[in-house]
Scaffold this motif. Structure first.
Motif, PDB file in Angstrom:
ATOM      1  N   GLN A  32      -0.730   8.466  -1.043  1.00 13.41           N
ATOM      2  CA  GLN A  32      -0.736   9.838  -0.563  1.00 13.41           C
ATOM      3  C   GLN A  32       0.492  10.560  -1.053  1.00 13.41           C
ATOM      4  O   GLN A  32       1.610  10.172  -0.763  1.00 13.41           O
ATOM      5  N   ALA A  33       0.323  11.629  -1.838  1.00  8.82           N
ATOM      6  CA  ALA A  33       1.463  12.378  -2.376  1.00  8.82           C
ATOM      7  C   ALA A  33       2.161  13.146  -1.274  1.00  8.82           C
ATOM      8  O   ALA A  33       1.565  13.538  -0.282  1.00  8.82           O
ATOM      9  N   GLN A  34       3.438  13.394  -1.483  1.00 10.68           N
ATOM     10  CA  GLN A  34       4.215  14.166  -0.529  1.00 10.68           C
ATOM     11  C   GLN A  34       4.768  15.400  -1.216  1.00 10.68           C
ATOM     12  O   GLN A  34       5.173  15.342  -2.364  1.00 10.68           O
ATOM     13  N   THR A  36       7.834  17.595  -1.041  1.00 11.20           N
ATOM     14  CA  THR A  36       9.167  17.612  -0.441  1.00 11.20           C
ATOM     15  C   THR A  36      10.067  18.616  -1.122  1.00 11.20           C
ATOM     16  O   THR A  36      11.274  18.481  -1.115  1.00 11.20           O
ATOM     17  N   ASP A  89       4.153  11.339  -8.251  1.00  9.95           N
ATOM     18  CA  ASP A  89       4.069  11.764  -6.852  1.00  9.95           C
ATOM     19  C   ASP A  89       3.399  10.692  -6.003  1.00  9.95           C
ATOM     20  O   ASP A  89       3.864  10.339  -4.916  1.00  9.95           O
ATOM     21  N   LYS A  90       2.284  10.161  -6.500  1.00  9.12           N
ATOM     22  CA  LYS A  90       1.535   9.149  -5.758  1.00  9.12           C
ATOM     23  C   LYS A  90       2.332   7.855  -5.655  1.00  9.12           C
ATOM     24  O   LYS A  90       2.392   7.226  -4.593  1.00  9.12           O
ATOM     25  N   GLU A  92       5.590   7.421  -5.897  1.00  8.82           N
ATOM     26  CA  GLU A  92       6.758   7.610  -5.042  1.00  8.82           C
ATOM     27  C   GLU A  92       6.381   7.485  -3.569  1.00  8.82           C
ATOM     28  O   GLU A  92       7.061   6.799  -2.786  1.00  8.82           O
ATOM     29  N   ALA A  93       5.294   8.141  -3.167  1.00 10.42           N
ATOM     30  CA  ALA A  93       4.875   8.100  -1.766  1.00 10.42           C
ATOM     31  C   ALA A  93       4.518   6.679  -1.335  1.00 10.42           C
ATOM     32  O   ALA A  93       4.891   6.230  -0.246  1.00 10.42           O
ATOM     33  N   ARG A  96       7.755   4.604  -1.017  1.00  9.77           N
ATOM     34  CA  ARG A  96       8.511   4.931   0.192  1.00  9.77           C
ATOM     35  C   ARG A  96       7.901   4.244   1.411  1.00  9.77           C
ATOM     36  O   ARG A  96       8.615   3.776   2.303  1.00  9.77           O
ATOM     37  N   GLU A  97       6.579   4.176   1.430  1.00  9.17           N
ATOM     38  CA  GLU A  97       5.910   3.518   2.555  1.00  9.17           C
ATOM     39  C   GLU A  97       6.158   2.009   2.529  1.00  9.17           C
ATOM     40  O   GLU A  97       6.493   1.411   3.555  1.00  9.17           O
TER      41      GLU A  97
END
Length: 234
Positions: A32-34, A36, A89-90, A92-93, A96-97
């Motif tokens: 899921q992209a974020q 920010t 983007d995908k 990175e999200a 992070r998770e």
């Protein structure tokens, strides 16, 4: 000359629009992209920056047709940057998770994603043997790298400044190689991976105290687009 200036202005507009356009993300099934960046996604921001750079490069390369060169450069570079921006983007999200509460820091720097793994979870002092606390983050990384397999993986080892420089250079390379060996043993494509030892260079904290030295004894993983690869925009 007047027409050329008009075309360069138009190319700049193309660059900005490349960054602001909203398109469907082709990597929606990969996390899921974020957003920010205060309303503008990283994809949009980096796509626009890439397009603007392409416009300037296109104008510089084609001296006789600067305006047309700028338009072509903006379109090509903007598309390429935005395409990889979607992918990053995908990734990175998802990172992070998966890295939450592991001690591993995830940073985004333009098209590059950087993972910083501090010394307190990676290796014991003066050792290149992977610490038991490091296996869980590495397993999460391996899973992510197999899912997101469209970029390069550079692993860089670092040390603090204690001891002889050559020893630290050798140790930092051994640590990077240990991480690489473990990731590839878990199924990560070895052709994507490169290693480098930086020893005590580029410290991120002071070497004058134990806490700072622990921060400098780190491993960094840099994720970058594969040169020449086309990343779809939609």
């Amino acid at each position: 000359m007047f027409t050329s200036r008009r075309l360069i202005i138009a190319a700049t507009a193309v660059a900005l629009l490349s960054g602001c356009a909203t398109q469907q993300n082709p990597y929606d099934n990969q996390g899921q992209a974020q957003n920010t960046s205060g309303g503008m996604s990283k994809t949009a921001k980096y796509g626009g920056i890439g397009a603007l750079a392409g416009a300037l490069a296109g104008a510089a390369i084609d001296h006789n047709h600067r305006g047309k060169g700028a338009l072509i450069g903006a379109a090509v570079a903007g598309a390429a940057s935005a395409g990889y921006g979607y992918y990053a983007d995908k990734q990175e999200a998802a990172l992070r998770e998966s890295m939450a509460n592991t001690g591993v820091e995830v940073q985004r720097q333009g098209d590059q994603i950087k993972l910083i793994m501090p010394g307190n979870i990676t290796f014991a002092t003066d050792s290149s043997a992977i610490s038991s606390s490091f296996y869980s983050p590495l397993n999460n990384l391996a899973s992510s790298f197999k899912q997101f397999n469209e970029n390069t993986i550079e692993i860089v080892g670092y040390t603090d400044s204690t001891g002889a420089r050559q020893h630290n250079m050798d140790l930092s390379l051994q640590r990077a190689q240990a991480v690489s060996t473990y990731l590839t043993s878990q199924g990560v494509d070895a052709t994507r991976v490169s290693v480098r030892g930086a020893g005590p260079d580029q410290p991120i904290a002071s070497n004058a105290d134990a806490n700072g030295r622990a921060q400098n004894r780190r491993v960094e993983v840099n994720l970058k687009p594969i040169p020449g690869q086309q990343y779809p925009q939609q």
